[in-house]
Design a protein around this motif. Structure first.
Motif, PDB file in Angstrom:
ATOM      1  N   ILE A 182       0.859  -1.186   0.000  1.00 47.64           N
ATOM      2  CA  ILE A 182       0.000   0.000   0.000  1.00 47.64           C
ATOM      3  C   ILE A 182       0.895   1.236   0.000  1.00 47.64           C
ATOM      4  O   ILE A 182       1.791   1.345   0.838  1.00 47.64           O
ATOM      5  N   MET A 183       0.665   2.165  -0.920  1.00 51.53           N
ATOM      6  CA  MET A 183       1.437   3.405  -0.963  1.00 51.53           C
ATOM      7  C   MET A 183       0.459   4.577  -0.913  1.00 51.53           C
ATOM      8  O   MET A 183      -0.380   4.712  -1.821  1.00 51.53           O
ATOM      9  N   GLU A 184       0.601   5.374   0.122  1.00 54.55           N
ATOM     10  CA  GLU A 184      -0.323   6.502   0.297  1.00 54.55           C
ATOM     11  C   GLU A 184       0.163   7.737  -0.462  1.00 54.55           C
ATOM     12  O   GLU A 184       1.351   7.858  -0.750  1.00 54.55           O
ATOM     13  N   ASN A 185      -0.768   8.650  -0.746  1.00 52.68           N
ATOM     14  CA  ASN A 185      -0.444   9.949  -1.368  1.00 52.68           C
ATOM     15  C   ASN A 185       0.337   9.833  -2.671  1.00 52.68           C
ATOM     16  O   ASN A 185       1.210  10.663  -2.946  1.00 52.68           O
ATOM     17  N   VAL A 186       0.059   8.822  -3.436  1.00 52.42           N
ATOM     18  CA  VAL A 186       0.735   8.698  -4.738  1.00 52.42           C
ATOM     19  C   VAL A 186       0.149   9.708  -5.718  1.00 52.42           C
ATOM     20  O   VAL A 186       0.864  10.312  -6.512  1.00 52.42           O
ATOM     21  N   LEU A 187      -1.160   9.896  -5.655  1.00 54.33           N
ATOM     22  CA  LEU A 187      -1.820  10.901  -6.497  1.00 54.33           C
ATOM     23  C   LEU A 187      -2.102  12.129  -5.646  1.00 54.33           C
ATOM     24  O   LEU A 187      -2.576  12.001  -4.503  1.00 54.33           O
ATOM     25  N   SER A 188      -1.847  13.300  -6.204  1.00 59.83           N
ATOM     26  CA  SER A 188      -2.150  14.542  -5.480  1.00 59.83           C
ATOM     27  C   SER A 188      -3.675  14.743  -5.472  1.00 59.83           C
ATOM     28  O   SER A 188      -4.380  14.169  -6.322  1.00 59.83           O
ATOM     29  N   PRO A 189      -4.194  15.587  -4.573  1.00 52.79           N
ATOM     30  CA  PRO A 189      -5.636  15.861  -4.578  1.00 52.79           C
ATOM     31  C   PRO A 189      -6.112  16.392  -5.937  1.00 52.79           C
ATOM     32  O   PRO A 189      -7.193  16.038  -6.402  1.00 52.79           O
ATOM     33  N   GLU A 190      -5.275  17.185  -6.613  1.00 52.96           N
ATOM     34  CA  GLU A 190      -5.665  17.726  -7.926  1.00 52.96           C
ATOM     35  C   GLU A 190      -5.757  16.598  -8.965  1.00 52.96           C
ATOM     36  O   GLU A 190      -6.656  16.583  -9.805  1.00 52.96           O
ATOM     37  N   HIS A 191      -4.807  15.696  -8.891  1.00 54.24           N
ATOM     38  CA  HIS A 191      -4.795  14.559  -9.825  1.00 54.24           C
ATOM     39  C   HIS A 191      -6.027  13.676  -9.580  1.00 54.24           C
ATOM     40  O   HIS A 191      -6.707  13.251 -10.518  1.00 54.24           O
ATOM     41  N   VAL A 192      -6.318  13.430  -8.306  1.00 52.93           N
ATOM     42  CA  VAL A 192      -7.516  12.642  -7.950  1.00 52.93           C
ATOM     43  C   VAL A 192      -8.763  13.331  -8.498  1.00 52.93           C
ATOM     44  O   VAL A 192      -9.642  12.688  -9.094  1.00 52.93           O
ATOM     45  N   ALA A 193      -8.834  14.663  -8.325  1.00 55.15           N
ATOM     46  CA  ALA A 193     -10.027  15.402  -8.770  1.00 55.15           C
ATOM     47  C   ALA A 193     -10.185  15.307 -10.281  1.00 55.15           C
ATOM     48  O   ALA A 193     -11.300  15.102 -10.795  1.00 55.15           O
ATOM     49  N   ALA A 194      -9.082  15.437 -11.008  1.00 57.70           N
ATOM     50  CA  ALA A 194      -9.153  15.392 -12.471  1.00 57.70           C
ATOM     51  C   ALA A 194      -9.575  13.995 -12.950  1.00 57.70           C
ATOM     52  O   ALA A 194     -10.419  13.850 -13.843  1.00 57.70           O
ATOM     53  N   VAL A 211      -2.431   4.101  -3.627  1.00 57.52           N
ATOM     54  CA  VAL A 211      -2.283   3.050  -4.636  1.00 57.52           C
ATOM     55  C   VAL A 211      -1.980   1.735  -3.923  1.00 57.52           C
ATOM     56  O   VAL A 211      -1.177   1.703  -2.998  1.00 57.52           O
ATOM     57  N   VAL A 212      -2.654   0.673  -4.361  1.00 58.25           N
ATOM     58  CA  VAL A 212      -2.380  -0.659  -3.802  1.00 58.25           C
ATOM     59  C   VAL A 212      -1.917  -1.562  -4.937  1.00 58.25           C
ATOM     60  O   VAL A 212      -2.596  -1.673  -5.962  1.00 58.25           O
ATOM     61  N   PHE A 213      -0.761  -2.163  -4.750  1.00 55.20           N
ATOM     62  CA  PHE A 213      -0.229  -3.158  -5.693  1.00 55.20           C
ATOM     63  C   PHE A 213      -0.612  -4.522  -5.123  1.00 55.20           C
ATOM     64  O   PHE A 213      -0.382  -4.770  -3.936  1.00 55.20           O
ATOM     65  N   PHE A 214      -1.191  -5.400  -5.932  1.00 60.83           N
ATOM     66  CA  PHE A 214      -1.433  -6.742  -5.397  1.00 60.83           C
ATOM     67  C   PHE A 214      -1.156  -7.837  -6.421  1.00 60.83           C
ATOM     68  O   PHE A 214      -1.449  -7.699  -7.602  1.00 60.83           O
ATOM     69  N   ASP A 215      -0.568  -8.885  -5.907  1.00 60.04           N
ATOM     70  CA  ASP A 215      -0.256 -10.101  -6.650  1.00 60.04           C
ATOM     71  C   ASP A 215      -1.581 -10.701  -7.112  1.00 60.04           C
ATOM     72  O   ASP A 215      -2.533 -10.762  -6.329  1.00 60.04           O
ATOM     73  N   ARG A 216      -1.662 -11.159  -8.354  1.00 53.75           N
ATOM     74  CA  ARG A 216      -2.950 -11.669  -8.874  1.00 53.75           C
ATOM     75  C   ARG A 216      -3.452 -12.863  -8.061  1.00 53.75           C
ATOM     76  O   ARG A 216      -4.634 -13.190  -8.086  1.00 53.75           O
ATOM     77  N   ARG A 217      -2.525 -13.520  -7.338  1.00 53.35           N
ATOM     78  CA  ARG A 217      -2.918 -14.720  -6.587  1.00 53.35           C
ATOM     79  C   ARG A 217      -3.473 -14.389  -5.211  1.00 53.35           C
ATOM     80  O   ARG A 217      -3.996 -15.255  -4.528  1.00 53.35           O
ATOM     81  N   LEU A 218      -3.312 -13.132  -4.802  1.00 58.84           N
ATOM     82  CA  LEU A 218      -3.826 -12.741  -3.485  1.00 58.84           C
ATOM     83  C   LEU A 218      -5.348 -12.913  -3.503  1.00 58.84           C
ATOM     84  O   LEU A 218      -6.022 -12.407  -4.400  1.00 58.84           O
TER      85      LEU A 218
END
Ligand SMILES: O=C(O)CCC(=O)C(=O)O
Length: 277
Positions: free
Chosen positions: A25-37, A190-197
């Protein structure tokens, strides 16, 4: 691709966590402006589906959304994310699948009905005969809405479950898999996950609409899992983006790539030799 992306390369600690737990799990990868767009485009697409007859109280599963807007295309090789994807899977990769999920408030009372628990990729899980199954692909989930609390249509996972070919399912259609947790995250995470999870979507019992973009990366010899009508984007893309959008010189090049098939390998050789195996 700019060399600045190397500051986001997968760290050894992240690799260990991903290998052990099946997700990151990675927090704050997208800025609030990017999220809004991005959200504005997701809302537009949802509105178009509703106009075309989609019930606005029901979840929308919208695959093949990369051609729908430049902002979605730009996330295919997003500098904060792609280095972690190649750090896990290597350089012979592309985007085999992408889907957008919007889950409006269901208006229903919370229940403990068993969610749709699964590993990704359908028959791959039946026809590959190993235990554990091979990784093959991963997904990157961009969370656009506030999922900090459970009950909001959260993505659910069973941490550390990716090496289990089967999971004990609760009897009678109620209850979740042992060890299951809701992924409670803020917009921009952003969450990265293995397809097998082992993972599942869940109903939305809140007043907020859940909005998530899923980008699936896998080896270039895996088929696309949706129509992926991205070929018209090749001509305006740089070589690495073209690779990620499925371009190649010929069929054999998906199995035995030449330098022309995999500009990502060439780029890594030049700028991050340690990443090339
Ligand atoms: O929408 C969700 O939270 C789950 C998505 C999912 O199950 C998948 O991408 O395979």
């Amino acid at each position: 691709m700019e060399q600045t992306c190397l500051q986001y390369a997968l760290t050894e600690e992240e690799r260990k966590a991903f290998d052990e737990t099946g997700y990151l799990i990675m927090e704050n990868v997208l800025s609030p402006e990017h999220v809004a767009a991005l959200t504005a485009e997701v809302d537009r697409i949802f509105g178009e589906h509703v106009k075309a007859g989609h019930d606005p109280s029901k979840a929308m599963f919208h695959p093949n959304f990369i051609p729908d807007h430049e902002l979605f295309l730009d996330l295919v090789d997003y500098e904060k994310v792609l280095p972690k994807v190649w750090g896990i899977l290597g350089w012979n990769i592309y985007l085999y699948h992408a889907h957008m999920i919007v889950t409006p408030p269901s208006g229903q009372q919370p229940s403990d009905k068993t969610f749709g628990w699964h590993q990704d990729s359908g028959r791959m899980n039946v026809e590959m005969e190993t235990e554990p199954r091979p990784r093959m692909s991963l997904k990157v989930a961009y969370f656009l809405s506030d999922l900090a609390e459970p009950g909001r249509g959260n993505f659910w996972i069973v941490p550390n479950s990716h090496l289990n070919n089967t999971m004990q399912r609760p009897e009678g259609g109620f209850g979740q898999l042992e060890g299951a947790i809701p992924v409670c995250v803020k917009p921009g995470t952003v969450v990265f996950f293995d397809r097998r999870l082992w993972h599942a979507a869940s109903p939305n019992w809140s007043e907020l609409t859940c909005k998530v973009l899923f980008y699936g990366y896998g080896y270039r010899w895996i088929r696309t899992k949706d129509d992926m009508t991205v070929q018209s984007l090749w001509s305006k893309s740089d070589p690495i983006r073209r690779q990620l959008l499925g371009a190649g010189t010929n069929c054999n090049g998906y199995y035995t790539p030449t330098d022309e098939d995999v500009p990502l390998r060439e780029w890594l050789k030049e700028y991050a030799a340690a990443e090339v195996k």
